[in-house]
Scaffold this active site. Structure first.
Site, PDB file in Angstrom:
ATOM      1  N   VAL A   1       0.840  -1.202   0.000  1.00 29.19           N
ATOM      2  CA  VAL A   1       0.000   0.000   0.000  1.00 29.19           C
ATOM      3  C   VAL A   1       0.876   1.254   0.000  1.00 29.19           C
ATOM      4  CG1 VAL A   1      -1.791   1.254   1.238  1.00 29.19           C
ATOM      5  CG2 VAL A   1      -1.861  -1.235   1.188  1.00 29.19           C
TER       6      VAL A   1
ATOM      7  N   ALA B   1       4.396   1.896   7.737  1.00 28.39           N
ATOM      8  CA  ALA B   1       5.293   0.836   8.225  1.00 28.39           C
ATOM      9  C   ALA B   1       4.661   0.116   9.406  1.00 28.39           C
ATOM     10  CB  ALA B   1       6.624   1.456   8.643  1.00 28.39           C
ATOM     11  N   ALA B   2       4.550  -1.201   9.314  1.00 30.10           N
ATOM     12  CA  ALA B   2       3.915  -1.965  10.385  1.00 30.10           C
ATOM     13  C   ALA B   2       4.122  -3.450  10.154  1.00 30.10           C
ATOM     14  CB  ALA B   2       2.416  -1.679  10.422  1.00 30.10           C
TER      15      ALA B   2
ATOM     16  N   TYR C   1      -2.849  -8.101  16.223  1.00 29.23           N
ATOM     17  CA  TYR C   1      -2.639  -7.089  15.182  1.00 29.23           C
ATOM     18  C   TYR C   1      -3.633  -5.936  15.352  1.00 29.23           C
ATOM     19  CZ  TYR C   1      -3.069  -4.930  10.592  1.00 29.23           C
ATOM     20  OH  TYR C   1      -3.163  -4.025   9.572  1.00 29.23           O
TER      21      TYR C   1
ATOM     22  N   LEU D   1      -5.885 -13.773   0.549  1.00 29.63           N
ATOM     23  CA  LEU D   1      -6.661 -14.653  -0.323  1.00 29.63           C
ATOM     24  C   LEU D   1      -6.391 -14.430  -1.817  1.00 29.63           C
ATOM     25  CD1 LEU D   1      -8.835 -16.824  -0.612  1.00 29.63           C
ATOM     26  CD2 LEU D   1     -10.556 -15.000  -0.578  1.00 29.63           C
TER      27      LEU D   1
ATOM     28  N   MET E   1      -9.770 -23.196   1.587  1.00 33.09           N
ATOM     29  CA  MET E   1     -10.808 -22.259   2.049  1.00 33.09           C
ATOM     30  C   MET E   1     -10.981 -22.489   3.544  1.00 33.09           C
ATOM     31  SD  MET E   1     -13.631 -22.376  -0.986  1.00 33.09           S
ATOM     32  CE  MET E   1     -13.940 -24.131  -0.888  1.00 33.09           C
TER      33      MET E   1
ATOM     34  N   GLY F   1      -9.221 -16.274  14.721  1.00 32.33           N
ATOM     35  CA  GLY F   1      -9.314 -14.810  14.703  1.00 32.33           C
ATOM     36  C   GLY F   1     -10.066 -14.232  13.518  1.00 32.33           C
TER      37      GLY F   1
HETATM   38  N1  UFG Z   1      -8.663 -17.131   3.243  1.00 32.72           N
HETATM   39  C1  UFG Z   1      -8.819 -18.434   2.837  1.00 32.72           C
HETATM   40  N2  UFG Z   1      -7.720 -19.075   2.329  1.00 32.72           N
HETATM   41  C2  UFG Z   1      -6.497 -18.493   2.241  1.00 32.72           C
HETATM   42  C3  UFG Z   1      -6.353 -17.147   2.664  1.00 32.72           C
HETATM   43  C4  UFG Z   1      -7.464 -16.503   3.170  1.00 32.72           C
HETATM   44  O1  UFG Z   1      -9.896 -19.011   2.912  1.00 32.72           O
HETATM   45  O2  UFG Z   1      -5.544 -19.143   1.792  1.00 32.72           O
HETATM   46  C5  UFG Z   1      -9.844 -16.424   3.766  1.00 32.72           C
HETATM   47  C6  UFG Z   1      -9.660 -15.902   5.181  1.00 32.72           C
HETATM   48  O3  UFG Z   1      -9.994 -16.887   6.121  1.00 32.72           O
HETATM   49  C7  UFG Z   1     -10.617 -14.717   5.179  1.00 32.72           C
HETATM   50  C8  UFG Z   1     -10.575 -14.212   3.730  1.00 32.72           C
HETATM   51  O4  UFG Z   1     -10.047 -15.303   2.958  1.00 32.72           O
HETATM   52  O5  UFG Z   1     -11.900 -15.140   5.459  1.00 32.72           O
HETATM   53  C9  UFG Z   1      -9.677 -13.031   3.542  1.00 32.72           C
HETATM   54  O6  UFG Z   1      -8.424 -13.318   4.154  1.00 32.72           O
HETATM   55  P1  UFG Z   1      -7.140 -12.413   3.975  1.00 32.72           P
HETATM   56  O7  UFG Z   1      -6.035 -13.083   4.720  1.00 32.72           O
HETATM   57  O8  UFG Z   1      -6.944 -12.099   2.550  1.00 32.72           O
HETATM   58  O9  UFG Z   1      -7.553 -11.064   4.687  1.00 32.72           O
HETATM   59  P2  UFG Z   1      -8.123 -10.813   6.168  1.00 32.72           P
HETATM   60  O10 UFG Z   1      -9.576 -10.540   6.035  1.00 32.72           O
HETATM   61  O11 UFG Z   1      -7.743 -11.852   7.126  1.00 32.72           O
HETATM   62  O12 UFG Z   1      -7.299  -9.548   6.628  1.00 32.72           O
HETATM   63  C10 UFG Z   1      -7.175  -8.370   5.854  1.00 32.72           C
HETATM   64  C11 UFG Z   1      -5.883  -7.689   6.225  1.00 32.72           C
HETATM   65  C12 UFG Z   1      -5.929  -7.230   7.641  1.00 32.72           C
HETATM   66  C13 UFG Z   1      -7.166  -6.403   7.875  1.00 32.72           C
HETATM   67  C14 UFG Z   1      -8.396  -7.140   7.435  1.00 32.72           C
HETATM   68  C15 UFG Z   1      -9.574  -6.246   7.602  1.00 32.72           C
HETATM   69  O13 UFG Z   1      -4.787  -8.569   6.050  1.00 32.72           O
HETATM   70  O14 UFG Z   1      -4.802  -6.441   7.888  1.00 32.72           O
HETATM   71  O15 UFG Z   1      -8.249  -7.528   6.099  1.00 32.72           O
HETATM   72  O16 UFG Z   1     -10.666  -6.700   6.883  1.00 32.72           O
HETATM   73  F1  UFG Z   1      -7.277  -6.129   9.184  1.00 32.72           F
END
Ligand code: UFG
Length: 321
Positions: free
Chosen positions: A12, A71-72, A138, A185, A202, A278
């Site tokens: 980003v 940065a994080a 986080y 994802l 999934m 989480g």
């Molecule tokens: N997912 C899968 N398989 C994978 C990866 C992800 O099923 O291999 C699912 C996750 O369980 C989730 C969805 O796809 O339900 C999206 O997952 P991401 O890891 O792409 O994103 P997150 O929703 O976990 O997190 C992102 C950012 C965070 C932020 C969050 C807020 O990484 O920093 O969105 O919505 F806080």
């Protein structure tokens, strides 16, 4: 404006740095390259490849009109396993930054906050006044920084904006998502489509959603970057404003995989795995406040278009490799 972009070699941060340079700002990127890439820093921006903790005072002593703080540490799963890394790397480092900004009279801050500050929502779409009950370290660290920023705005007149990102996706030309360990994802599904991964897992299909998989609000990284420009222009001394950034509608994991199949023409094998710790079932933003107060409107809301931009980026990287 002369702007310091921390984390400007990351996903980003690099897109925002590129947009800032294009709109005529003087940009200095401060990034220790622990997860960022030097070649993602846009031409026209100066890179200081150092740790914030080591150099932030002398850097800000140069004189800046503002800081955009990307940065994080930002992996939800890792934050559950290694909380100290997140409290140290996110909270302690951000406090150092805030204090250095106060000391050197840097007037503006735009901070990358997250939807993870809300945790499991009572209501969707999520508004900024919703309770903040993060379900992972986080989100807890980002919320702690948000609280610290409010204090600095009130006490020291800082003009601050926190932007709570939902699920950022897509790419901007040569600027895109490339993590050493990918957990998100869309890039994972595109790795399957490009042949570097066999299948996608999934995480859970027994959530209380239409198809049982988690629903997220995917926002194009360029729309997100444009919100940062607007936030910077609207930041007001002594105020800390908070805005959600999302498109306002959700797509399930299954829908995302299907969109990737359509865009790439690849079958993308997928199998159901256990839930990931989480993960809230549904995270969808109300970005009404950003629309009315910042005049921001996402322009790239079509999921297929978001995936297409990410796919073009993935393909261009695999050709270079
Ligand atoms: N997912 C899968 N398989 C994978 C990866 C992800 O099923 O291999 C699912 C996750 O369980 C989730 C969805 O796809 O339900 C999206 O997952 P991401 O890891 O792409 O994103 P997150 O929703 O976990 O997190 C992102 C950012 C965070 C932020 C969050 C807020 O990484 O920093 O969105 O919505 F806080």
């Amino acid at each position: 404006m002369k702007l310091l972009v921390t984390g400007g070699a990351g996903y980003v941060g690099s897109v925002c740095a590129a947009r800032l340079v294009e709109t005529g700002h003087e940009v200095v990127v401060l990034d220790d390259l622990s997860t960022g890439h030097a070649d993602a820093v846009p031409e026209g921006a100066r890179l200081i490849a150092e740790d914030i903790d080591d150099v932030i005072g002398p850097v800000l002593a140069e004189g800046f009109d503002g800081v955009l703080h990307f940065a994080a540490k930002s992996l939800v799963g890792e934050s559950q396993q290694a909380p100290a890394k997140y409290w140290q790397g996110n909270v302690v480092t951000s406090l150092r930054l805030l204090d250095a900004m106060r000391e050197h009279g840097t007037p503006r801050l735009v901070f990358s906050s997250t939807a993870a500050t809300y945790g499991e929502p009572d209501q969707v779409p999520i508004v900024e006044t919703a309770p903040t009950r993060p379900t992972n370290t986080y989100g807890a660290t980002k919320l702690a920084i948000d609280h610290a920023i409010t204090g600095y705005a009130t006490a020291h007149g800082l003009a601050a904006v926190s932007l709570r990102y939902f699920n950022v996706a897509g790419a901007y030309g040569r600027y895109g998502e490339r993590h050493a360990v990918e957990t998100h994802l869309i890039p994972i599904v595109l790795q399957v489509a490009s042949g570097t991964r066999e299948k996608v897992a999934m995480y859970g299909d027994d959530y209380p959603t239409d198809d049982g998989t988690c629903v997220r609000d995917y926002i194009h990284v360029v729309d997100l970057a444009d919100a940062h420009l607007k936030a910077l222009a609207n930041a007001t001394g002594g105020e800390h404003r908070i805005y959600n950034l999302g498109n306002g509608f959700g797509f399930s994991v299954k829908q995302v995989i299907e969109a990737c199949r359509e865009v790439t023409g690849h079958p993308v094998p997928a199998e159901v795995s256990p839930r990931r710790s989480g993960d809230p079932a549904v995270l969808v933003a109300s970005a009404e406040r950003a629309r009315t107060e910042l005049g921001w409107k996402p322009e790239r809301v079509d999921l297929a278009g978001i995936v297409r931009d990410a796919w073009e980026f993935t393909q261009s990287r695999s050709q270079e490799a």
